[in-house]
Design an enzyme around this catalytic site. Structure first.
Site, PDB file in Angstrom:
ATOM      1  N   TYR A  27      26.261 -25.470  19.206  1.00  0.00           N
ATOM      2  CA  TYR A  27      25.447 -25.987  18.377  1.00  0.00           C
ATOM      3  C   TYR A  27      24.068 -25.315  18.318  1.00  0.00           C
ATOM      4  CZ  TYR A  27      23.848 -29.688  15.126  1.00  0.00           C
ATOM      5  OH  TYR A  27      23.700 -30.433  13.972  1.00  0.00           O
ATOM      6  N   ARG A  30      17.917 -20.717  17.230  1.00  0.00           N
ATOM      7  CA  ARG A  30      17.597 -19.309  17.280  1.00  0.00           C
ATOM      8  C   ARG A  30      17.264 -18.880  18.913  1.00  0.00           C
ATOM      9  NH1 ARG A  30      12.358 -19.415  15.336  1.00  0.00           N
ATOM     10  NH2 ARG A  30      12.327 -21.451  14.887  1.00  0.00           N
ATOM     11  N   GLY A  31      17.244 -19.755  19.530  1.00  0.00           N
ATOM     12  CA  GLY A  31      16.824 -19.531  21.052  1.00  0.00           C
ATOM     13  C   GLY A  31      18.246 -18.826  21.525  1.00  0.00           C
ATOM     14  N   HIS A  32      19.541 -19.450  21.155  1.00  0.00           N
ATOM     15  CA  HIS A  32      20.705 -18.723  21.548  1.00  0.00           C
ATOM     16  C   HIS A  32      20.703 -17.299  20.938  1.00  0.00           C
ATOM     17  CE1 HIS A  32      21.988 -23.342  22.247  1.00  0.00           C
ATOM     18  NE2 HIS A  32      22.370 -22.750  22.959  1.00  0.00           N
ATOM     19  N   GLU A 144      14.907 -18.838  29.409  1.00  0.00           N
ATOM     20  CA  GLU A 144      13.875 -19.203  30.389  1.00  0.00           C
ATOM     21  C   GLU A 144      13.780 -20.834  29.982  1.00  0.00           C
ATOM     22  OE1 GLU A 144      10.494 -16.832  30.411  1.00  0.00           O
ATOM     23  OE2 GLU A 144      11.394 -15.195  31.629  1.00  0.00           O
ATOM     24  N   ASP A 146      15.463 -23.339  30.401  1.00  0.00           N
ATOM     25  CA  ASP A 146      15.898 -24.228  31.619  1.00  0.00           C
ATOM     26  C   ASP A 146      15.787 -23.203  32.682  1.00  0.00           C
ATOM     27  OD1 ASP A 146      17.396 -26.367  30.381  1.00  0.00           O
ATOM     28  OD2 ASP A 146      18.353 -24.738  29.218  1.00  0.00           O
ATOM     29  N   GLN A 149      17.576 -23.907  36.098  1.00  0.00           N
ATOM     30  CA  GLN A 149      19.026 -23.336  35.882  1.00  0.00           C
ATOM     31  C   GLN A 149      19.055 -21.646  35.929  1.00  0.00           C
ATOM     32  OE1 GLN A 149      21.939 -24.762  32.727  1.00  0.00           O
ATOM     33  NE2 GLN A 149      21.228 -22.976  31.806  1.00  0.00           N
ATOM     34  N   LEU A 180      12.685 -24.822  21.354  1.00  0.00           N
ATOM     35  CA  LEU A 180      14.178 -25.061  20.715  1.00  0.00           C
ATOM     36  C   LEU A 180      15.139 -25.327  21.617  1.00  0.00           C
ATOM     37  CD1 LEU A 180      14.583 -22.083  18.208  1.00  0.00           C
ATOM     38  CD2 LEU A 180      13.396 -24.150  17.883  1.00  0.00           C
ATOM     39  N   SER A 181      16.262 -26.485  21.195  1.00  0.00           N
ATOM     40  CA  SER A 181      17.091 -27.184  22.086  1.00  0.00           C
ATOM     41  C   SER A 181      17.798 -27.694  20.969  1.00  0.00           C
ATOM     42  CB  SER A 181      16.445 -28.443  22.985  1.00  0.00           C
ATOM     43  OG  SER A 181      17.291 -29.096  23.404  1.00  0.00           O
TER      44      SER A 181
HETATM   45  O1  PAF Z   1      22.479 -23.743  29.409  1.00  0.00           O
HETATM   46  C1  PAF Z   1      23.422 -24.194  29.014  1.00  0.00           C
HETATM   47  O2  PAF Z   1      23.719 -24.341  27.610  1.00  0.00           O
HETATM   48  C2  PAF Z   1      24.546 -24.771  29.938  1.00  0.00           C
HETATM   49  O3  PAF Z   1      23.905 -25.390  31.124  1.00  0.00           O
HETATM   50  C3  PAF Z   1      25.332 -23.632  30.284  1.00  0.00           C
HETATM   51  C4  PAF Z   1      24.615 -22.229  30.949  1.00  0.00           C
HETATM   52  C5  PAF Z   1      26.246 -22.980  28.853  1.00  0.00           C
HETATM   53  C6  PAF Z   1      26.607 -24.034  31.251  1.00  0.00           C
HETATM   54  O4  PAF Z   1      27.182 -25.037  30.760  1.00  0.00           O
END
Ligand code: PAF
Length: 276
Positions: A27, A30-32, A144, A146, A149, A180-181
């Site tokens: 899903y 733009r962040g991805h 960044e 997350d 994480q 963005l999320s």
């Molecule tokens: O940040 C995410 O989308 C998830 O936590 C990841 C790193 C793909 C692990 O499932």
């Protein structure tokens, strides 16, 4: 771009070296795509994974309703110049009887998201370790947004000696500051108008720091901003050390403010460097 869904196909399609890897749950926004662009610039071959990882969702969280649209994601990744998409089924990642977990212990996972979402980082570390072993990247890219994480993955890579570099990429925001999320799609129009309160609280902390206030006073300024939007129920607002994530009582270079909490329809999280 080729799409594969099994470990065997992935193995055949991978080059021996030069792989930049962007793990995602799909899903895409733009962040991805910022992660993909950076990977594209720095590596001859770019692999993206899309896998909504059941291990990192707690009971009552949004695993089943997490937004999914593989065809749309494929089109975006193809246009972004990705070489290979790995989109496995749950049974491929966790075959029947799968019993191994990877856990980063200590303060990095005990606080903040780790305290609010027990087991979450174990789920993240387990899937990321498994993906790293399957994809064998030279570099891996994490947002960044997350921030905790990102640090947990760095620690796992360091402790287990994965031969790769973890690259953190700055958060991408809407014009009004909302990070963005994929979960922003859950926001009603009314809540969407209020959602930038997280970023405004972080900015208030940064401004107080720049104005020479101490940490406690800066935090109060941030709390004041959050209190102006009663629909937002904070889980935490904190000023922390950028590497240990322990709460600070005095400013240190790179100090980071973290915030997370719930609106009625969605839980949101954000962070910002507040002291240069
Ligand atoms: O940040 C995410 O989308 C998830 O936590 C990841 C790193 C793909 C692990 O499932």
């Amino acid at each position: 771009m080729r799409t594969v869904s099994t470990a065997a196909e992935l193995r055949q399609a991978l080059p021996r070296e030069g792989v930049g890897f962007v793990p995602t749950m799909g899903y895409l926004h733009r962040g991805h795509l910022a992660l993909v662009e950076r990977a594209r610039r720095e590596n001859p071959f770019v692999v993206v994974s899309i896998f909504v990882n059941p291990l990192q969702f707690g009971p009552g969280e949004d695993y089943h309703r997490y937004p999914r649209d593989l065809a749309r994601d494929q089109a975006l990744l193809e246009a972004a110049g990705v070489d290979l998409l790995f989109a496995p089924a749950v049974e491929e990642m966790y075959p029947k009887g799968f019993a191994t977990k990877v856990a980063v212990e200590g303060p990095l996972t005990a606080l903040w998201e780790g305290a609010v979402r027990p087991g979450h980082f174990q789920g993240v570390a387990t899937v990321v370790a498994r993906l790293f072993l399957l994809v064998r990247p030279q570099r891996a890219y994490f947002g960044e947004k997350d921030y905790q994480q990102l640090l947990v993955v760095r620690k796992m890579v360091q402790d287990l000696g994965f031969p790769l570099e973890v690259v953190g990429v700055p958060t991408v925001r809407e014009e009004d500051g909302l990070a963005l999320s994929s979960r922003n799609v859950y926001l009603s129009p009314e809540t969407r108008g209020k959602a930038p309160v997280l970023y405004r609280a972080l900015l208030a902390i940064r401004e107080a720091a720049q104005g020479g206030r101490g940490v406690a006073e800066a935090l109060e300024a941030g709390e004041g901003v959050l209190a102006g939007v009663p629909e937002f129920r904070p889980d935490y607002l904190a000023v922390v050390h950028p590497e240990t994530l322990l709460p600070l009582s005095r400013w240190v270079p790179g100090a980071r403010a973290l915030v997370a909490g719930r609106f009625p329809e969605v839980r949101l999280i954000d962070n910002l460097e507040v002291y240069p």
